[in-house]
Every structure is written in structure tokens, then in C-alpha cells.
Design an enzyme around this catalytic site. Structure first.
Site, PDB file in Angstrom:
ATOM      1  N   LEU A 131     -42.233 -13.461  32.870  1.00 21.72           N
ATOM      2  CA  LEU A 131     -43.365 -12.933  32.103  1.00 21.72           C
ATOM      3  C   LEU A 131     -44.711 -13.450  32.600  1.00 21.72           C
ATOM      4  O   LEU A 131     -45.752 -12.888  32.262  1.00 21.72           O
ATOM      5  CB  LEU A 131     -43.187 -13.304  30.625  1.00 21.72           C
ATOM      6  CG  LEU A 131     -41.940 -12.705  29.972  1.00 21.72           C
ATOM      7  CD1 LEU A 131     -41.486 -13.552  28.793  1.00 21.72           C
ATOM      8  CD2 LEU A 131     -42.214 -11.276  29.525  1.00 21.72           C
TER       9      LEU A 131
ATOM     10  N   ASN B 287     -41.374 -14.299  22.055  1.00 18.65           N
ATOM     11  CA  ASN B 287     -40.688 -15.560  21.745  1.00 18.65           C
ATOM     12  C   ASN B 287     -40.686 -16.568  22.892  1.00 18.65           C
ATOM     13  O   ASN B 287     -40.682 -17.773  22.667  1.00 18.65           O
ATOM     14  CB  ASN B 287     -39.243 -15.219  21.331  1.00 18.65           C
ATOM     15  CG  ASN B 287     -38.325 -16.429  21.389  1.00 18.65           C
ATOM     16  OD1 ASN B 287     -38.341 -17.286  20.505  1.00 18.65           O
ATOM     17  ND2 ASN B 287     -37.519 -16.527  22.454  1.00 18.65           N
TER      18      ASN B 287
ATOM     19  N   ASN C   9     -42.552 -25.868  26.009  1.00 20.82           N
ATOM     20  CA  ASN C   9     -43.352 -27.040  25.617  1.00 20.82           C
ATOM     21  C   ASN C   9     -43.383 -27.982  26.819  1.00 20.82           C
ATOM     22  O   ASN C   9     -42.447 -28.730  27.065  1.00 20.82           O
ATOM     23  CB  ASN C   9     -42.724 -27.720  24.388  1.00 20.82           C
ATOM     24  CG  ASN C   9     -43.672 -28.751  23.789  1.00 20.82           C
ATOM     25  OD1 ASN C   9     -44.683 -29.112  24.396  1.00 20.82           O
ATOM     26  ND2 ASN C   9     -43.343 -29.222  22.604  1.00 20.82           N
TER      27      ASN C   9
ATOM     28  N   TYR D   6     -49.678 -26.346  25.265  1.00 21.28           N
ATOM     29  CA  TYR D   6     -48.721 -25.690  24.362  1.00 21.28           C
ATOM     30  C   TYR D   6     -49.326 -25.553  22.962  1.00 21.28           C
ATOM     31  O   TYR D   6     -49.257 -24.479  22.350  1.00 21.28           O
ATOM     32  CB  TYR D   6     -47.440 -26.529  24.343  1.00 21.28           C
ATOM     33  CG  TYR D   6     -46.321 -26.044  23.455  1.00 21.28           C
ATOM     34  CD1 TYR D   6     -45.507 -24.984  23.832  1.00 21.28           C
ATOM     35  CD2 TYR D   6     -46.033 -26.684  22.241  1.00 21.28           C
ATOM     36  CE1 TYR D   6     -44.451 -24.562  23.031  1.00 21.28           C
ATOM     37  CE2 TYR D   6     -44.976 -26.277  21.432  1.00 21.28           C
ATOM     38  CZ  TYR D   6     -44.182 -25.211  21.832  1.00 21.28           C
ATOM     39  OH  TYR D   6     -43.130 -24.807  21.038  1.00 21.28           O
TER      40      TYR D   6
ATOM     41  N   GLU E 254     -38.049 -27.711  13.703  1.00 15.53           N
ATOM     42  CA  GLU E 254     -37.069 -28.526  14.423  1.00 15.53           C
ATOM     43  C   GLU E 254     -35.760 -27.736  14.526  1.00 15.53           C
ATOM     44  O   GLU E 254     -34.982 -27.675  13.578  1.00 15.53           O
ATOM     45  CB  GLU E 254     -36.816 -29.850  13.679  1.00 15.53           C
ATOM     46  CG  GLU E 254     -38.087 -30.594  13.272  1.00 15.53           C
ATOM     47  CD  GLU E 254     -38.905 -31.115  14.453  1.00 15.53           C
ATOM     48  OE1 GLU E 254     -38.304 -31.490  15.475  1.00 15.53           O
ATOM     49  OE2 GLU E 254     -40.138 -31.152  14.333  1.00 15.53           O
ATOM     50  N   VAL E 255     -35.538 -27.108  15.654  1.00 11.66           N
ATOM     51  CA  VAL E 255     -34.362 -26.245  15.856  1.00 11.66           C
ATOM     52  C   VAL E 255     -33.688 -26.646  17.171  1.00 11.66           C
ATOM     53  O   VAL E 255     -34.342 -26.623  18.228  1.00 11.66           O
ATOM     54  CB  VAL E 255     -34.783 -24.754  15.953  1.00 11.66           C
ATOM     55  CG1 VAL E 255     -33.547 -23.849  16.001  1.00 11.66           C
ATOM     56  CG2 VAL E 255     -35.700 -24.361  14.799  1.00 11.66           C
TER      57      VAL E 255
ATOM     58  N   THR F  51     -32.176 -26.291  20.438  1.00 11.38           N
ATOM     59  CA  THR F  51     -32.061 -25.247  21.467  1.00 11.38           C
ATOM     60  C   THR F  51     -32.140 -25.970  22.816  1.00 11.38           C
ATOM     61  O   THR F  51     -32.463 -27.165  22.854  1.00 11.38           O
ATOM     62  CB  THR F  51     -33.265 -24.274  21.385  1.00 11.38           C
ATOM     63  OG1 THR F  51     -34.468 -25.017  21.657  1.00 11.38           O
ATOM     64  CG2 THR F  51     -33.400 -23.602  20.029  1.00 11.38           C
TER      65      THR F  51
HETATM   66  P1  NAP Z   1     -35.510 -22.215  25.002  1.00  6.08           P
HETATM   67  O1  NAP Z   1     -34.225 -22.684  24.478  1.00  6.08           O
HETATM   68  O2  NAP Z   1     -36.089 -22.927  26.177  1.00  6.08           O
HETATM   69  O3  NAP Z   1     -35.499 -20.672  25.316  1.00  6.08           O
HETATM   70  C1  NAP Z   1     -36.669 -20.102  25.838  1.00  6.08           C
HETATM   71  C2  NAP Z   1     -36.372 -18.748  26.398  1.00  6.08           C
HETATM   72  O4  NAP Z   1     -37.576 -18.238  26.988  1.00  6.08           O
HETATM   73  C3  NAP Z   1     -35.321 -18.715  27.440  1.00  6.08           C
HETATM   74  O5  NAP Z   1     -34.503 -17.588  27.216  1.00  6.08           O
HETATM   75  C4  NAP Z   1     -36.092 -18.558  28.752  1.00  6.08           C
HETATM   76  O6  NAP Z   1     -35.259 -17.848  29.637  1.00  6.08           O
HETATM   77  C5  NAP Z   1     -37.306 -17.752  28.290  1.00  6.08           C
HETATM   78  N1  NAP Z   1     -38.511 -17.911  29.096  1.00  6.08           N
HETATM   79  C6  NAP Z   1     -39.313 -18.990  29.173  1.00  6.08           C
HETATM   80  N2  NAP Z   1     -40.325 -18.748  30.023  1.00  6.08           N
HETATM   81  C7  NAP Z   1     -40.148 -17.488  30.492  1.00  6.08           C
HETATM   82  C8  NAP Z   1     -40.844 -16.670  31.405  1.00  6.08           C
HETATM   83  N3  NAP Z   1     -41.936 -17.093  32.053  1.00  6.08           N
HETATM   84  N4  NAP Z   1     -40.380 -15.428  31.658  1.00  6.08           N
HETATM   85  C9  NAP Z   1     -39.271 -14.975  31.035  1.00  6.08           C
HETATM   86  N5  NAP Z   1     -38.564 -15.714  30.155  1.00  6.08           N
HETATM   87  C10 NAP Z   1     -38.997 -16.950  29.901  1.00  6.08           C
HETATM   88  O7  NAP Z   1     -36.620 -22.300  23.821  1.00  6.08           O
HETATM   89  P2  NAP Z   1     -36.495 -22.195  22.227  1.00  6.08           P
HETATM   90  O8  NAP Z   1     -36.467 -23.568  21.648  1.00  6.08           O
HETATM   91  O9  NAP Z   1     -35.463 -21.208  21.844  1.00  6.08           O
HETATM   92  O10 NAP Z   1     -37.969 -21.642  21.906  1.00  6.08           O
HETATM   93  C11 NAP Z   1     -38.221 -20.272  21.650  1.00  6.08           C
HETATM   94  C12 NAP Z   1     -39.586 -20.169  20.982  1.00  6.08           C
HETATM   95  O11 NAP Z   1     -39.594 -20.936  19.780  1.00  6.08           O
HETATM   96  C13 NAP Z   1     -40.735 -20.708  21.855  1.00  6.08           C
HETATM   97  O12 NAP Z   1     -41.865 -19.897  21.705  1.00  6.08           O
HETATM   98  C14 NAP Z   1     -40.998 -22.076  21.248  1.00  6.08           C
HETATM   99  O13 NAP Z   1     -42.322 -22.482  21.432  1.00  6.08           O
HETATM  100  C15 NAP Z   1     -40.691 -21.814  19.777  1.00  6.08           C
HETATM  101  N6  NAP Z   1     -40.382 -23.043  19.032  1.00  6.08           N
HETATM  102  C16 NAP Z   1     -39.177 -23.666  19.148  1.00  6.08           C
HETATM  103  C17 NAP Z   1     -38.943 -24.821  18.407  1.00  6.08           C
HETATM  104  C18 NAP Z   1     -37.631 -25.539  18.431  1.00  6.08           C
HETATM  105  O14 NAP Z   1     -37.454 -26.487  17.636  1.00  6.08           O
HETATM  106  N7  NAP Z   1     -36.696 -25.184  19.292  1.00  6.08           N
HETATM  107  C19 NAP Z   1     -39.928 -25.333  17.547  1.00  6.08           C
HETATM  108  C20 NAP Z   1     -41.140 -24.666  17.487  1.00  6.08           C
HETATM  109  C21 NAP Z   1     -41.360 -23.511  18.207  1.00  6.08           C
HETATM  110  P3  NAP Z   1     -35.218 -18.080  31.214  1.00  6.08           P
HETATM  111  O15 NAP Z   1     -35.223 -19.558  31.451  1.00  6.08           O
HETATM  112  O16 NAP Z   1     -34.006 -17.356  31.643  1.00  6.08           O
HETATM  113  O17 NAP Z   1     -36.455 -17.427  31.722  1.00  6.08           O
END
Ligand code: NAP
Length: 260
Positions: free
Chosen positions: A65, A91, A95, A155, A187-188, A190
Site C-alpha cells: 500500500l 486497517n 507501530n 505512528y 491491547e490485542v 496479533t
Molecule cells: P499485524 O498483525 O502486523 O497485521 C498488519 C497487517 O497489515 C498484515 O496483514 C500486513 O500484511 C499488513 N500490512 C502492513 N503494512 C502493509 C503495506 N504497506 N501494504 C500492505 N499490507 C500491509 O497488525 P495488527 O496488530 O493486526 O494491527 C492492525 C491494525 O490495528 C493497525 O492499524 C494497528 O495500528 C491497529 N492496532 C492494533 C493494536 C493491537 O493491539 N494489535 C492496537 C491498536 C491499534 P503483510 O505483512 O503481508 O503486508
């Protein structure tokens, strides 16, 4: 309650794993057609095969993206393959710990760009199709936009910008009947969260410390709990909800600190 998501085409950026993966899986279970976008081809194809083997729908589109022209190309591919877009879930995010002291101005610019630019671009290119379907947009932001975290300026700035854009787009798109909302996870567990936790000397101890401060159940929110909230917001059951920030976090951000 029927969410009326059958055959709805819903783009989920970063929809192959983590929170996005849970949203894609939940959409597919409801009969929708999630289009999950990510860079990791293998991960995307595994999810596509998993859903299809259960007679559920869902397609993977490979794309970075942050690369010039990719967002436009992704939207064109969705239209060529499926002919419409009913909702967009912005989405994908990283971070990346570019802080005031740990980072440089150049790194800040890159971090900010990487975390917010594609939210705008994807929305911009999806808009003509969302007008046709009276679709809606869901931005996944973060509690960091409200609470700060320390050491992650790029971030945090991007997550705050996503909230501002949620209100801005909700206002701009009123006349088309297009709703725009945001979910702020806290806090999730992942892959992204795990890599952050692993940056501490004792990740298990750090996790325990955080969990004791989450009022409801002293536990983290699950990705499926975020997904369930996302599906309700995307669905026509939320037809009068726009410009809202929804925080499914077990009371972590807002409840009285003396409770934990
Ligand atoms: P994650 O486990 O790292 O998953 C992120 C996803 O985004 C992956 O599928 C990754 O796929 C994709 N991605 C990242 N950069 C990309 C790019 N440049 N182009 C295409 N795909 C991209 O993260 P997550 O924890 O699920 O987080 C998802 C969202 O929730 C984020 O916006 C994050 O800021 C937010 N969030 C999460 C938490 C938490 O506690 N986990 C808390 C607050 C906010 P590829 O690596 O295959 O590209």
C-alpha cells in the site's frame, strides 16, 4: 440478528492476519466477500484457500500500500474481479517506534506517510464505487491516538490523523449517505503486538503488567472481539452511526484507574 452482509464486497487492507485477518474471516462466515490486501503472498493465498475449502468466499490481492500507484491498482483489480465495493476497512499499519529521541526527521516523515497515506489513497480510489453502493468506510486507528505510548511519534501522529479524517470524511460524505467510523483497539494479541512485546526484556512480565490494568476481566481484547464490533459497524444494522470512535478495550482507556 442478520447483518445483511451476504455477498457484500468488502476490502480489508492488511486483512491476511492479525485484526484484519479476524475481520476477513468473520466477514466470510457471514457470507460476505472479503478482499484481503497484503504484501505476503503466501499468507494471503493460505487464507484464501482456507476460506474457499470451507465453501466460504474471499479473495487475496497482493499489494504494498505504500508503493506509488498500488492503491489505485488494487481498487481497479477489485472492480475488474467483483464489479463493486460495498465497504472499505482501512486497517494495515505498523507501530515502528520512530520516537522523538529514537528517530530522525526523515524517519518520522516515512513513518507518518506509511501509516496514514494509504488510508487516504484507498478511500479516494474507492469513493466512486462506494457512492454507487451507498457503502461505508471503517478506519482502524489506535488508543495510542488518545493515550500516547512514548517512543512512537510517527505512528501516534498517523493514528491521530486517522481519527481526524474519520470525522472529516463523515462530514464530506453525508450527502452520499456514506458512513465513516473508526475503531480504536488497545491491547490485542496479533503478530504486530507480539513483536512489540518481544522488544521488552521480559515479555511475559510486561504482558501480565498490562493485563492487570485492563478493568474488564484483566485480559487482552481478542481479535475476534474487534472483528465482531467491526462487522456490526460495517453492517446496515449501524445505519445511523457515522463519525464515531468506538473503543472495545475492556475499559482500559476510560475507566477509573482505582478499579485496577
Ligand atoms: P499485524 O498483525 O502486523 O497485521 C498488519 C497487517 O497489515 C498484515 O496483514 C500486513 O500484511 C499488513 N500490512 C502492513 N503494512 C502493509 C503495506 N504497506 N501494504 C500492505 N499490507 C500491509 O497488525 P495488527 O496488530 O493486526 O494491527 C492492525 C491494525 O490495528 C493497525 O492499524 C494497528 O495500528 C491497529 N492496532 C492494533 C493494536 C493491537 O493491539 N494489535 C492496537 C491498536 C491499534 P503483510 O505483512 O503481508 O503486508
Amino acid at each position: 440478528m442478520d447483518l445483511n452482509l451476504q455477498d457484500k464486497v468488502i476490502i480489508v487492507t492488511g486483512g491476511t492476519r492479525g485484526i484484519g485477518g479476524a475481520i476477513s474471516r468473520s466477514l466470510s462466515l457471514e457470507g460476505a466477500i472479503p478482499v484481503f490486501v497484503g504484501r505476503n503472498k503466501e499468507g494471503g493465498e493460505v487464507l484464501e484457500r482456507e476460506l474457499n475449502s470451507k465453501n466460504q468466499k474471499g479473495i487475496y490481492i497482493e499489494g504494498d500500500l505504500n508503493k506509488e500507484g498500488e492503491c489505485r491498482g488494487i481498487v481497479e483489480e477489485v472492480i475488474n474481479k467483483l464489479g463493486k465495493i460495498d465497504a472499505l476497512v482501512n486497517n494495515a499499519g505498523v507501530n515502528d517506534n520512530v520516537g522523538l529521541e529514537s528517530g530522525t526527521p526523515e524517519e518520522f516523515k516515512i513513518s507518518l506517510f506509511n501509516n496514514v497515506n494509504h488510508y487516504y489513497e484507498m478511500t479516494h480510489y474507492c469513493l466512486p464505487f462506494l457512492k454507487t453502493t451507498k457503502g461505508n468506510i471503517l478506519n482502524i486507528s489506535s488508543k495510542v491516538a488518545l493515550s500516547g505510548q512514548g517512543g512512537t511519534s510517527g505512528y501516534a501522529a498517523a493514528k491521530g490523523a486517522q481519527l481526524a479524517l474519520t470525522r472529516e470524511w463523515a462530514a464530506e460524505l453525508l450527502s452520499y449517505g456514506i458512513r465513516v467510523n473508526a475503531i480504536l483497539p488497545a491491547e490485542v494479541m496479533t503478530p504486530l503486538y507480539k513483536s512489540w512485546l518481544d522488544s521488552f526484556e521480559d515479555p511475559a512480565e510486561k504482558r501480565k503488567k498490562i493485563e492487570t490494568k485492563i478493568p474488564l476481566g484483566n485480559r487482552m481484547t481478542t481479535d475476534m472481539e474487534i472483528a465482531a464490533t467491526a462487522l456490526f459497524i460495517i453492517s446496515s444494522r449501524s445505519s445511523h452511526t457515522t463519525g464515531q470512535f468506538i473503543i472495545p478495550d475492556g475499559g482500559y482507556i476510560h475507566l477509573d484507574r482505582s478499579l485496577t
